[in-house]
Design a protein around this motif. Sequence first.
Motif, PDB file in Angstrom:
ATOM      1  N   ASN A   1      45.091 -12.049   6.297  1.00 22.22           N
ATOM      2  CA  ASN A   1      45.991 -10.972   6.725  1.00 22.22           C
ATOM      3  C   ASN A   1      45.848 -10.747   8.235  1.00 22.22           C
ATOM      4  OD1 ASN A   1      47.700  -8.760   6.783  1.00 22.22           O
ATOM      5  ND2 ASN A   1      46.219  -7.351   5.860  1.00 22.22           N
TER       6      ASN A   1
ATOM      7  N   SER B   1      40.319  -9.219   5.233  1.00 21.92           N
ATOM      8  CA  SER B   1      41.557  -8.804   4.588  1.00 21.92           C
ATOM      9  C   SER B   1      42.428 -10.018   4.306  1.00 21.92           C
ATOM     10  CB  SER B   1      42.317  -7.812   5.493  1.00 21.92           C
ATOM     11  OG  SER B   1      43.554  -7.445   4.904  1.00 21.92           O
TER      12      SER B   1
ATOM     13  N   ARG C   1      40.909  -6.678  -0.008  1.00 25.12           N
ATOM     14  CA  ARG C   1      39.876  -6.511   1.006  1.00 25.12           C
ATOM     15  C   ARG C   1      38.514  -6.871   0.436  1.00 25.12           C
ATOM     16  NH1 ARG C   1      41.320  -1.003   4.475  1.00 25.12           N
ATOM     17  NH2 ARG C   1      43.482  -1.572   4.962  1.00 25.12           N
TER      18      ARG C   1
ATOM     19  N   CYS D   1      49.806  -6.454   6.822  1.00 25.55           N
ATOM     20  CA  CYS D   1      50.024  -5.869   5.500  1.00 25.55           C
ATOM     21  C   CYS D   1      48.925  -4.855   5.193  1.00 25.55           C
ATOM     22  CB  CYS D   1      50.016  -6.939   4.421  1.00 25.55           C
ATOM     23  SG  CYS D   1      51.492  -7.952   4.353  1.00 25.55           S
ATOM     24  N   GLU D   2      49.271  -3.821   4.459  1.00 24.46           N
ATOM     25  CA  GLU D   2      48.302  -2.847   3.983  1.00 24.46           C
ATOM     26  C   GLU D   2      48.771  -2.302   2.645  1.00 24.46           C
ATOM     27  OE1 GLU D   2      45.943   1.236   5.348  1.00 24.46           O
ATOM     28  OE2 GLU D   2      47.422   0.314   6.683  1.00 24.46           O
TER      29      GLU D   2
ATOM     30  N   GLU E   1      47.508  -6.517  -0.862  1.00 21.69           N
ATOM     31  CA  GLU E   1      46.364  -6.798   0.000  1.00 21.69           C
ATOM     32  C   GLU E   1      45.087  -6.836  -0.833  1.00 21.69           C
ATOM     33  OE1 GLU E   1      44.136  -4.913   3.981  1.00 21.69           O
ATOM     34  OE2 GLU E   1      45.403  -3.663   2.701  1.00 21.69           O
TER      35      GLU E   1
END
Length: 449
Positions: A90, A74, A69, A100-101, A67
């Motif tokens: 995202n 995101s 940010r 997703c993270e 990911e």
Amino acid sequence: MATRAGEFVDNAPRIAELDFSAMRMRVPTDRYHSAEFAARERALLWMRSWQFVGRADDIPQAGDWMEYRLFDQSFVLVRGRDGRIRGFVNACRHRGNAFCEGKGRSARFTCPYHNWSYGLDGKLLAVARPDFTGTLEEFVGDKDQLGLIEVPADIFAGFLFLNPDRAAAPLGETLGEAAELLAPYRLEEMVPCGLNVREGLKCNWKVIMDAFQEGYHVQGIHPELVPAMDESQERYRFLGDHSVATAPFGAANMAHSGLDIQIAAIRNLPATFPGVADALPRFDALVERYRGADGTLPADASPRDLLQRAMRETLVARGLDVGGLTDNQISDNQFWILFPNFFMTIHAGEATVIVAQPHTSGDPNRCFWHVMNLQWFPPEERAARRAELLEIAEGDHFPYFLALEQDFAQMERQQRGLRNQAQASLTLTRQEVRLAHFHAAIESWAYRA
């Protein structure tokens, strides 16, 4: 282009040869703390520019993803089964859930809210239909129009880049000549080693970028580096919004420093540039070979010459092709800015990368930096040497090597001063010409239509 790419920088102009007539040597201080200017940067710079995300080997296998940010936005980068890396917003196309993270590996992306699933190429694969018996098209419409929203992603020299602007020009076009000039270093063969850290700072992101575009502060902040650098010999090239500068190592104060001081300065380089350590045994052997009975070295075997020879021989013996690099590129750091937020200091076999990013909160008085030391190792050693990214929790601090610790403290101190309303602008010196160029580029983005 010169015979070897490095000659383009080796022969670049010095300060006395630059035309300052069109350069603005004052920078408004509100650029560092104004919420209004930060909003312009967000909309017109950050949401439209190519920016560093990580290394390609952060997601080496099909299905590996990470990911990214940016403020409250995101994105996810994933390596497909075809080996290509793609970037996506995202957010599930159904109800917008982030799927997703962090970082991971998946055969497909499945939204945890309603179980819509997507392929690694972003195409919608299936939707959950517990109470429906019709066709998929009757349920969702044209599924080909409901794939993940793709954003530009690309690789340069082993670095992953992403651009939130779906209409952005290709990365290669944006990098221009910089790509060719950096190619001989073989950055794609290097791995993060020893230092790969992301940490928050209490300063504007441009304070970080400013700090690494001038050597004027070395005398005040890094006195231990003065014997090893000759700032009076800096050379500069401007490549669109990007820039590069270089200053000789091991050549500072040549007319005033004794031989032992010059040699000691070179032996101390690994404290800041770890990769030099491997060449020091060969350097010491060459010094002893050429040192005369009176303790001196011949004119054609200065400490700087011997450092370059030792580094070249050591790197070649380990398997690195340095044939495309000039002698200056072997020993001397080139200081690169890939606009807007990527700084790199590089010489043969080693680079330190510092990336400044605005804080996710949007507070212009805070930011993150990502500091990474890259080194070249033979292929069989890279996996064992590779350092994974270390995220520092807010309120904690990572103990960097001396020069970076000095910079860290200075940058937070500078931000406190920049917020004083009575001081409306910064005054740049001629030695800070790259800051003038950088801030002109910032302004051109922040006030474009």
